[in-house]
Design a protein around this motif. Sequence first.
Motif, PDB file in Angstrom:
ATOM      1  N   TYR A 134     -11.384  -6.272  -2.833  1.00 48.92           N
ATOM      2  CA  TYR A 134     -11.778  -6.345  -1.431  1.00 48.92           C
ATOM      3  C   TYR A 134     -10.907  -7.335  -0.663  1.00 48.92           C
ATOM      4  CZ  TYR A 134     -15.968  -3.913  -3.131  1.00 48.92           C
ATOM      5  OH  TYR A 134     -16.828  -3.012  -3.704  1.00 48.92           O
ATOM      6  N   ALA A 135     -10.525  -8.432  -1.332  1.00 51.11           N
ATOM      7  CA  ALA A 135      -9.630  -9.393  -0.693  1.00 51.11           C
ATOM      8  C   ALA A 135      -8.282  -8.745  -0.384  1.00 51.11           C
ATOM      9  CB  ALA A 135      -9.444 -10.614  -1.588  1.00 51.11           C
ATOM     10  N   ALA A 136      -7.787  -7.928  -1.307  1.00 55.29           N
ATOM     11  CA  ALA A 136      -6.511  -7.238  -1.091  1.00 55.29           C
ATOM     12  C   ALA A 136      -6.605  -6.288   0.098  1.00 55.29           C
ATOM     13  CB  ALA A 136      -6.111  -6.482  -2.348  1.00 55.29           C
ATOM     14  N   ALA A 137      -7.719  -5.576   0.188  1.00 52.88           N
ATOM     15  CA  ALA A 137      -7.902  -4.664   1.324  1.00 52.88           C
ATOM     16  C   ALA A 137      -7.965  -5.435   2.638  1.00 52.88           C
ATOM     17  CB  ALA A 137      -9.175  -3.848   1.135  1.00 52.88           C
ATOM     18  N   ALA A 138      -8.642  -6.585   2.619  1.00 48.00           N
ATOM     19  CA  ALA A 138      -8.736  -7.408   3.828  1.00 48.00           C
ATOM     20  C   ALA A 138      -7.376  -7.980   4.211  1.00 48.00           C
ATOM     21  CB  ALA A 138      -9.745  -8.526   3.617  1.00 48.00           C
ATOM     22  N   VAL A 139      -6.625  -8.462   3.222  1.00 44.22           N
ATOM     23  CA  VAL A 139      -5.298  -9.022   3.489  1.00 44.22           C
ATOM     24  C   VAL A 139      -4.360  -7.944   4.028  1.00 44.22           C
ATOM     25  CG1 VAL A 139      -3.236  -9.983   2.380  1.00 44.22           C
ATOM     26  CG2 VAL A 139      -5.494 -10.926   1.845  1.00 44.22           C
ATOM     27  N   THR A 196      -4.223 -13.261  -8.561  1.00 43.55           N
ATOM     28  CA  THR A 196      -3.613 -14.574  -8.786  1.00 43.55           C
ATOM     29  C   THR A 196      -4.281 -15.337  -9.937  1.00 43.55           C
ATOM     30  OG1 THR A 196      -5.058 -15.528  -7.086  1.00 43.55           O
ATOM     31  CG2 THR A 196      -2.859 -14.812  -6.395  1.00 43.55           C
ATOM     32  N   ALA A 197      -5.528 -15.006 -10.274  1.00 40.49           N
ATOM     33  CA  ALA A 197      -6.219 -15.709 -11.356  1.00 40.49           C
ATOM     34  C   ALA A 197      -5.675 -15.314 -12.718  1.00 40.49           C
ATOM     35  CB  ALA A 197      -7.719 -15.445 -11.295  1.00 40.49           C
ATOM     36  N   THR A 198      -5.287 -14.043 -12.879  1.00 42.41           N
ATOM     37  CA  THR A 198      -4.829 -13.544 -14.177  1.00 42.41           C
ATOM     38  C   THR A 198      -3.339 -13.203 -14.188  1.00 42.41           C
ATOM     39  OG1 THR A 198      -5.350 -11.244 -13.604  1.00 42.41           O
ATOM     40  CG2 THR A 198      -7.114 -12.575 -14.597  1.00 42.41           C
ATOM     41  N   GLY A 199      -2.758 -13.033 -12.993  1.00 41.22           N
ATOM     42  CA  GLY A 199      -1.360 -12.640 -12.913  1.00 41.22           C
ATOM     43  C   GLY A 199      -1.138 -11.155 -13.141  1.00 41.22           C
ATOM     44  N   SER A 200      -2.206 -10.399 -13.329  1.00 43.16           N
ATOM     45  CA  SER A 200      -2.076  -8.965 -13.606  1.00 43.16           C
ATOM     46  C   SER A 200      -1.913  -8.164 -12.310  1.00 43.16           C
ATOM     47  CB  SER A 200      -3.300  -8.466 -14.370  1.00 43.16           C
ATOM     48  OG  SER A 200      -4.487  -8.679 -13.621  1.00 43.16           O
ATOM     49  N   ARG A 201      -1.224  -7.043 -12.432  1.00 45.76           N
ATOM     50  CA  ARG A 201      -1.021  -6.138 -11.303  1.00 45.76           C
ATOM     51  C   ARG A 201      -2.156  -5.124 -11.299  1.00 45.76           C
ATOM     52  NH1 ARG A 201       1.200  -6.899  -6.582  1.00 45.76           N
ATOM     53  NH2 ARG A 201       2.171  -5.037  -5.670  1.00 45.76           N
ATOM     54  N   ARG A 202      -2.815  -4.965 -10.146  1.00 45.34           N
ATOM     55  CA  ARG A 202      -3.967  -4.066 -10.057  1.00 45.34           C
ATOM     56  C   ARG A 202      -3.832  -3.154  -8.846  1.00 45.34           C
ATOM     57  NH1 ARG A 202      -9.189  -7.822 -10.186  1.00 45.34           N
ATOM     58  NH2 ARG A 202     -10.130  -5.791  -9.754  1.00 45.34           N
ATOM     59  N   ARG A 203      -4.714  -2.200  -8.771  1.00 43.91           N
ATOM     60  CA  ARG A 203      -4.720  -1.282  -7.631  1.00 43.91           C
ATOM     61  C   ARG A 203      -6.163  -1.038  -7.195  1.00 43.91           C
ATOM     62  NH1 ARG A 203      -2.527   4.482  -9.355  1.00 43.91           N
ATOM     63  NH2 ARG A 203      -3.811   5.165  -7.606  1.00 43.91           N
ATOM     64  N   ALA A 260       0.833  -1.203   0.000  1.00 44.65           N
ATOM     65  CA  ALA A 260       0.000   0.000   0.000  1.00 44.65           C
ATOM     66  C   ALA A 260       0.863   1.246   0.000  1.00 44.65           C
ATOM     67  CB  ALA A 260      -0.920  -0.002   1.216  1.00 44.65           C
ATOM     68  N   GLU A 261       0.309   2.308  -0.541  1.00 48.34           N
ATOM     69  CA  GLU A 261       0.936   3.630  -0.475  1.00 48.34           C
ATOM     70  C   GLU A 261      -0.086   4.626   0.054  1.00 48.34           C
ATOM     71  OE1 GLU A 261       1.695   5.816  -4.098  1.00 48.34           O
ATOM     72  OE2 GLU A 261       0.434   4.420  -5.251  1.00 48.34           O
ATOM     73  N   TRP A 262       0.428   5.697   0.630  1.00 48.27           N
ATOM     74  CA  TRP A 262      -0.428   6.709   1.221  1.00 48.27           C
ATOM     75  C   TRP A 262      -0.212   8.033   0.494  1.00 48.27           C
ATOM     76  CZ3 TRP A 262      -4.324   6.226   4.577  1.00 48.27           C
ATOM     77  CH2 TRP A 262      -4.843   7.380   5.163  1.00 48.27           C
ATOM     78  N   LEU A 263      -1.285   8.586  -0.074  1.00 46.02           N
ATOM     79  CA  LEU A 263      -1.191   9.869  -0.772  1.00 46.02           C
ATOM     80  C   LEU A 263      -1.090  10.999   0.243  1.00 46.02           C
ATOM     81  CD1 LEU A 263      -3.938   9.354  -3.526  1.00 46.02           C
ATOM     82  CD2 LEU A 263      -1.500   8.799  -3.634  1.00 46.02           C
ATOM     83  N   ASP A 264      -0.196  11.951  -0.011  1.00 48.69           N
ATOM     84  CA  ASP A 264      -0.006  13.071   0.911  1.00 48.69           C
ATOM     85  C   ASP A 264      -1.250  13.938   1.003  1.00 48.69           C
ATOM     86  OD1 ASP A 264       2.584  12.297   1.479  1.00 48.69           O
ATOM     87  OD2 ASP A 264       3.441  13.480  -0.159  1.00 48.69           O
ATOM     88  N   LEU A 265      -1.923  14.130  -0.124  1.00 45.25           N
ATOM     89  CA  LEU A 265      -3.116  14.973  -0.160  1.00 45.25           C
ATOM     90  C   LEU A 265      -4.295  14.183  -0.726  1.00 45.25           C
ATOM     91  CD1 LEU A 265      -1.575  18.288  -1.552  1.00 45.25           C
ATOM     92  CD2 LEU A 265      -2.250  17.822   0.822  1.00 45.25           C
ATOM     93  N   HIS A 272      -1.987  -1.870  -3.773  1.00 42.03           N
ATOM     94  CA  HIS A 272      -1.533  -2.542  -4.993  1.00 42.03           C
ATOM     95  C   HIS A 272      -1.460  -4.043  -4.728  1.00 42.03           C
ATOM     96  CE1 HIS A 272      -0.244   1.337  -6.807  1.00 42.03           C
ATOM     97  NE2 HIS A 272       0.021   1.658  -5.553  1.00 42.03           N
ATOM     98  N   PHE A 273      -1.865  -4.844  -5.710  1.00 39.59           N
ATOM     99  CA  PHE A 273      -1.862  -6.290  -5.507  1.00 39.59           C
ATOM    100  C   PHE A 273      -1.800  -7.013  -6.859  1.00 39.59           C
ATOM    101  CE2 PHE A 273      -6.213  -4.919  -6.097  1.00 39.59           C
ATOM    102  CZ  PHE A 273      -6.806  -5.910  -6.866  1.00 39.59           C
ATOM    103  N   THR A 274      -1.472  -8.291  -6.785  1.00 38.66           N
ATOM    104  CA  THR A 274      -1.491  -9.148  -7.969  1.00 38.66           C
ATOM    105  C   THR A 274      -2.712 -10.048  -7.911  1.00 38.66           C
ATOM    106  OG1 THR A 274       0.921  -9.164  -8.154  1.00 38.66           O
ATOM    107  CG2 THR A 274      -0.272 -10.964  -9.225  1.00 38.66           C
TER     108      THR A 274
END
Length: 251
Positions: free
Chosen positions: A137-142, A89-96, A26-31, A85-87
């Motif tokens: 949602y799984a990425a947010a939970a993890v 696993t079903a498609t191997g694509s990087r998402r956010r 995860a990253e945190w936006l300043d603004l 940010h996460f991958t």
Amino acid sequence: MSVRKQTMSPFAKRQKWASLVSDVVAEWLDLPPEPRAISAVRGKLRVPFNGPLCAFESALERDFLTLCRTELRVQAVHSKQLVIHFTDTATGSRRRYTPDFVVEVVTGEGSAPERFVVEVKASQDLWRTRRERRQAYAAAAVWSLSQPSTTFVIASDKLLGSAWVTNARLLSSHMEMPRDLVIEELILSIVRSSAEIKLSELVDEVARWGYHRHFILPVIYFLLARGGLWFDRAIPITPSTWVSFGSPWRV
């Protein structure tokens, strides 16, 4: 009253979430970003009442912020500043994925705040998009599970249609209004001398001192909103509402 059965244990849920995504960071936006023009209802609210402006992009998000604004335990709300940010696993694509809000809540005097990563979603949209959004949602939970005192939650219209929000809408509009300090002290004195009193009886007591009801109710609403007076927020405010002195979360 029927008890809802758990369909899956917490451990099984974590296992399922972890199977959907990997490399979660995860990253945190300043603004915070400006609200997008994706809805006719968008704008900003000051949350908490003395905090910074917080953006909303729908009526549901506005209701959620209104609820936070009048909840004394809420210390801060950040709008769309957490990016996960996460991958897939079903498609191997990087998402956010950018959750709607991060809410910091104090649960006890002197305790560290708990954080809630919140997605605000209408029930019908939640059902309609459940497949395409489940990895996000799984990425947010993890990610939340990897952080101290952090939980991912989805706030739907089933929650935001409750008496809590109805009361919050009423009280929010009185939080920053000027009020008569003499009437305020009189109200507090009357309630302080009673274990509890009905709202209608409180208005009558203050009115006996020569004050018009038009000026009394806004002060009562201010005190209810800011914690000077306590009431059960799960029940809609009516003339029969019981109020008592002070709140453990008074600010």
